[in-house]
Enzyme design. Structure first.
Site, PDB file in Angstrom:
ATOM      1  N   ASN A  73       0.522  -1.389   0.046  1.00 49.54           N
ATOM      2  CA  ASN A  73       0.435  -0.227  -0.181  1.00 49.54           C
ATOM      3  C   ASN A  73       1.207   1.518   0.002  1.00 49.54           C
ATOM      4  O   ASN A  73       2.104   0.956   0.140  1.00 49.54           O
ATOM      5  CB  ASN A  73      -1.017   0.166   0.727  1.00 49.54           C
TER       6      ASN A  73
ATOM      7  N   ASP B 168      -4.874  -6.283   5.399  1.00 52.57           N
ATOM      8  CA  ASP B 168      -6.097  -7.649   6.422  1.00 52.57           C
ATOM      9  C   ASP B 168      -5.611  -8.239   5.134  1.00 52.57           C
ATOM     10  O   ASP B 168      -6.056  -9.497   5.954  1.00 52.57           O
ATOM     11  CB  ASP B 168      -6.892  -6.076   5.762  1.00 52.57           C
TER      12      ASP B 168
ATOM     13  N   LYS C 193       8.007 -18.528  -9.688  1.00 55.04           N
ATOM     14  CA  LYS C 193       7.539 -17.047 -10.331  1.00 55.04           C
ATOM     15  C   LYS C 193       5.914 -17.285 -11.267  1.00 55.04           C
ATOM     16  O   LYS C 193       6.092 -18.481 -12.577  1.00 55.04           O
ATOM     17  CB  LYS C 193       8.037 -16.726 -11.087  1.00 55.04           C
TER      18      LYS C 193
ATOM     19  N   PHE D  60      -4.411   3.880  14.015  1.00 59.20           N
ATOM     20  CA  PHE D  60      -5.067   4.882  13.683  1.00 59.20           C
ATOM     21  C   PHE D  60      -6.050   4.749  12.770  1.00 59.20           C
ATOM     22  O   PHE D  60      -5.623   3.581  12.181  1.00 59.20           O
ATOM     23  CB  PHE D  60      -3.732   5.124  12.648  1.00 59.20           C
TER      24      PHE D  60
ATOM     25  N   LYS E 248     -13.138   1.621  15.172  1.00 56.71           N
ATOM     26  CA  LYS E 248     -12.558   0.521  15.427  1.00 56.71           C
ATOM     27  C   LYS E 248     -11.947   0.923  16.457  1.00 56.71           C
ATOM     28  O   LYS E 248     -11.617  -0.196  17.646  1.00 56.71           O
ATOM     29  CB  LYS E 248     -11.489   1.464  13.962  1.00 56.71           C
TER      30      LYS E 248
ATOM     31  N   LYS F 290     -11.300  -2.841  18.856  1.00 55.45           N
ATOM     32  CA  LYS F 290      -9.983  -3.112  19.237  1.00 55.45           C
ATOM     33  C   LYS F 290      -9.809  -2.848  20.096  1.00 55.45           C
ATOM     34  O   LYS F 290      -8.302  -2.890  21.151  1.00 55.45           O
ATOM     35  CB  LYS F 290      -9.113  -2.237  18.001  1.00 55.45           C
TER      36      LYS F 290
HETATM   37  N1  CTP Z   1      -4.600  -2.653  11.844  1.00 53.46           N
HETATM   38  C1  CTP Z   1      -2.911  -3.935  11.788  1.00 53.46           C
HETATM   39  N2  CTP Z   1      -3.732  -4.916  11.239  1.00 53.46           N
HETATM   40  C2  CTP Z   1      -4.211  -5.130  10.347  1.00 53.46           C
HETATM   41  C3  CTP Z   1      -4.900  -3.843  10.075  1.00 53.46           C
HETATM   42  C4  CTP Z   1      -4.818  -2.666  10.600  1.00 53.46           C
HETATM   43  O1  CTP Z   1      -2.311  -4.189  13.493  1.00 53.46           O
HETATM   44  N3  CTP Z   1      -4.440  -6.491   9.699  1.00 53.46           N
HETATM   45  C5  CTP Z   1      -3.860  -1.679  12.585  1.00 53.46           C
HETATM   46  C6  CTP Z   1      -3.305  -0.140  12.098  1.00 53.46           C
HETATM   47  O2  CTP Z   1      -2.092  -0.481  12.207  1.00 53.46           O
HETATM   48  C7  CTP Z   1      -4.449   0.767  12.371  1.00 53.46           C
HETATM   49  C8  CTP Z   1      -5.501   0.055  12.420  1.00 53.46           C
HETATM   50  O3  CTP Z   1      -5.300  -1.232  13.007  1.00 53.46           O
HETATM   51  O4  CTP Z   1      -3.612   1.179  13.415  1.00 53.46           O
HETATM   52  C9  CTP Z   1      -6.924   0.922  11.812  1.00 53.46           C
HETATM   53  O5  CTP Z   1      -6.283   0.908  10.756  1.00 53.46           O
HETATM   54  P1  CTP Z   1      -6.861   0.889   9.662  1.00 53.46           P
HETATM   55  O6  CTP Z   1      -6.541   0.001   7.892  1.00 53.46           O
HETATM   56  O7  CTP Z   1      -7.893   1.960   9.363  1.00 53.46           O
HETATM   57  O8  CTP Z   1      -8.095  -0.205   9.352  1.00 53.46           O
HETATM   58  P2  CTP Z   1      -9.010  -1.578   9.065  1.00 53.46           P
HETATM   59  O9  CTP Z   1      -8.336  -2.352  10.299  1.00 53.46           O
HETATM   60  O10 CTP Z   1      -7.901  -2.428   8.446  1.00 53.46           O
HETATM   61  O11 CTP Z   1      -9.964  -1.748   9.004  1.00 53.46           O
HETATM   62  P3  CTP Z   1     -10.976  -1.422   7.036  1.00 53.46           P
HETATM   63  O12 CTP Z   1      -9.402  -1.577   6.589  1.00 53.46           O
HETATM   64  O13 CTP Z   1     -11.897  -2.513   7.362  1.00 53.46           O
HETATM   65  O14 CTP Z   1     -10.353   0.379   7.507  1.00 53.46           O
END
Ligand code: CTP
Length: 395
Positions: A208, A277, A287, A321, A335, A339
């Protein structure tokens, strides 16, 4: 004791704005010395700067010294901070390449104080790869920047390159001059930053746009306030902060392992990383060869590290975040609860001049007891400072 700022003024149409910066700093009793380049003195007479700063303005390296001191050395030593505003592409280029051929560039080279550049130039010049390369190079040496704003430029073009707002510059100078209270002394702070990658095969991966800037700024702020800092970082192009323990990882699984190894021992845990995620369900050791039709990639859920931390936290203050593109507060609050966090820092990733890759951010910090701090656009360092102020109950 009053602080001393040496302001370098270089030749651009925004020269006159430096007067407002100086005036605001003088009102705060900050001693200001001005060094003008020759071209800056063609835009505004040095006498005007002399009157506002209440100090002699230096332009010529070889002018008769007023007292027996070598001026570029004495100002270099006197400075608690150097600000170059407005800063032209020319001066950036000189400093980035070690050229010290006038009073300003020699003083920059000779000082041990922090130097902050506020560039201002035509958009095409600002976007020129040479200028961008010089900026990156200077950043890697620890020079700091106040990003230019976007808008209508003096030449009529519309784009990025306007000198940052006077208030933004003044606030940044005041922030940099602040003597950091050692209010995190004795605390262990664990931070995650940057992206993670999810490998598809030996040559391909999914990732990303995170650059890690926010997390690195948090690590530096925690260190400056006396904390013992561990930074678990995905791949970035940033210089590792000094006096911070850095652990480099690539995947979600590696980040999970390192974060959990350091979790029990930590007092404050801030997860600013953009963790993937999903990962490919099957990793191909070979490959993947192209075929005739479409290629379907099946992705499977990966660890939500922050959620796992929330489930196993004991004494730690846990900060997450939330990168959102819509319903920012509502989604961030979900969140925060799901969490089991103490604070969440929400930002709107659709804003073009903040967020991913930018030096600035515009966030809302929400606490589990529903206090919300709405911050204006500011540098990621200032955001980091506000996060710790909120954690320590100073806000
Ligand atoms: N985070 C994490 N592990 C993941 C995804 C996110 O620890 N697999 C943590 C990030 O470091 C951040 C927070 O969760 O502090 C929120 O991340 P974000 O990408 O905004 O949210 P998601 O929980 O992934 O939800 P979505 O992508 O559905 O918005």
């Amino acid at each position: 004791m009053s602080k001393c700022v040496v302001i370098g003024v270089t030749g651009g149409i925004a020269v006159y704005k430096a007067l407002d910066v100086i005036s605001a700093l003088r009102k705060k009793d900050i001693e200001v010395h001005v060094i003008m380049t020759e071209s800056a003195s063609k835009f505004v007479n040095p006498l005007t700067f002399q009157s506002i700063s209440q100090n002699m303005v230096v332009t010529d390296m070889f002018a008769e010294p007023k007292a027996w001191e070598i001026q570029h050395i004495s100002l270099a030593q006197k400075a608690d901070l150097m600000l170059v505003a407005p800063c032209t592409a020319n001066v950036l280029g000189k400093v980035a390449n070690g050229i010290a051929d006038d009073m300003l560039t020699t003083t920059i080279m000779a000082t041990k104080a922090k130097v902050v550049f506020a560039p201002a130039m035509n958009t095409n010049m600002y976007e020129n790869k040479i200028v961008q390369n010089n900026i990156q190079k200077l950043k890697s040496f620890g020079y700091e920047f106040i990003e230019p704003a976007s808008g209508r430029l003096a030449c009529g073009d519309i784009g990025k390159g306007k000198l940052a707002d006077v208030n933004t510059i003044v606030e940044r100078v005041l922030f940099e001059l602040e003597d950091k209270e050692q209010d995190l002394k004795g605390k262990k702070v664990l931070i995650s930053a940057g992206p993670t990658i999810a490998p598809i095969d030996p040559v391909r991966y999914i990732t990303n746009r995170s650059t890690g800037k926010m997390g690195y700024a948090i690590a530096e702020e925690a260190r400056d306030r006396g904390a013992e800092v561990t930074l678990v970082s995905g791949p970035t192009n940033l210089e590792p902060p000094k006096n911070v323990r850095i652990i480099n990882i690539r995947t979600n699984e590696e980040m999970k392992k390192e974060i959990f190894e350091n979790f029990a021992d930590s007092d404050i845990v801030i997860k600013s990383a953009a963790v993937a995620d999903y990962k490919p369900k099957e990793y191909s050791k070979e490959k993947i060869k192209k075929g005739e039709g479409d290629l379907n990639l099946c992705l499977t859920r990966d660890n939500d590290i922050l959620k796992m931390l929330g489930e196993s936290k004991t004494h730690q203050i846990l900060v997450g975040f939330a990168a959102e593109s819509n319903n920012v507060i509502e989604n961030a609050n979900k969140k925060l609860i799901n969490k089991n966090l103490d604070f969440i820092v929400a930002n709107d990733i659709t804003a073009s001049d903040t967020g991913f890759g930018s030096d600035d951010n515009k966030v809302i910090i929400i606490s589990k007891d529903n206090k919300a701090m709405h911050l204006d656009k500011m540098s990621k360092k200032e955001v980091a400072s506000n996060i710790f102020d909120m954690i320590l109950g100073k806000r």
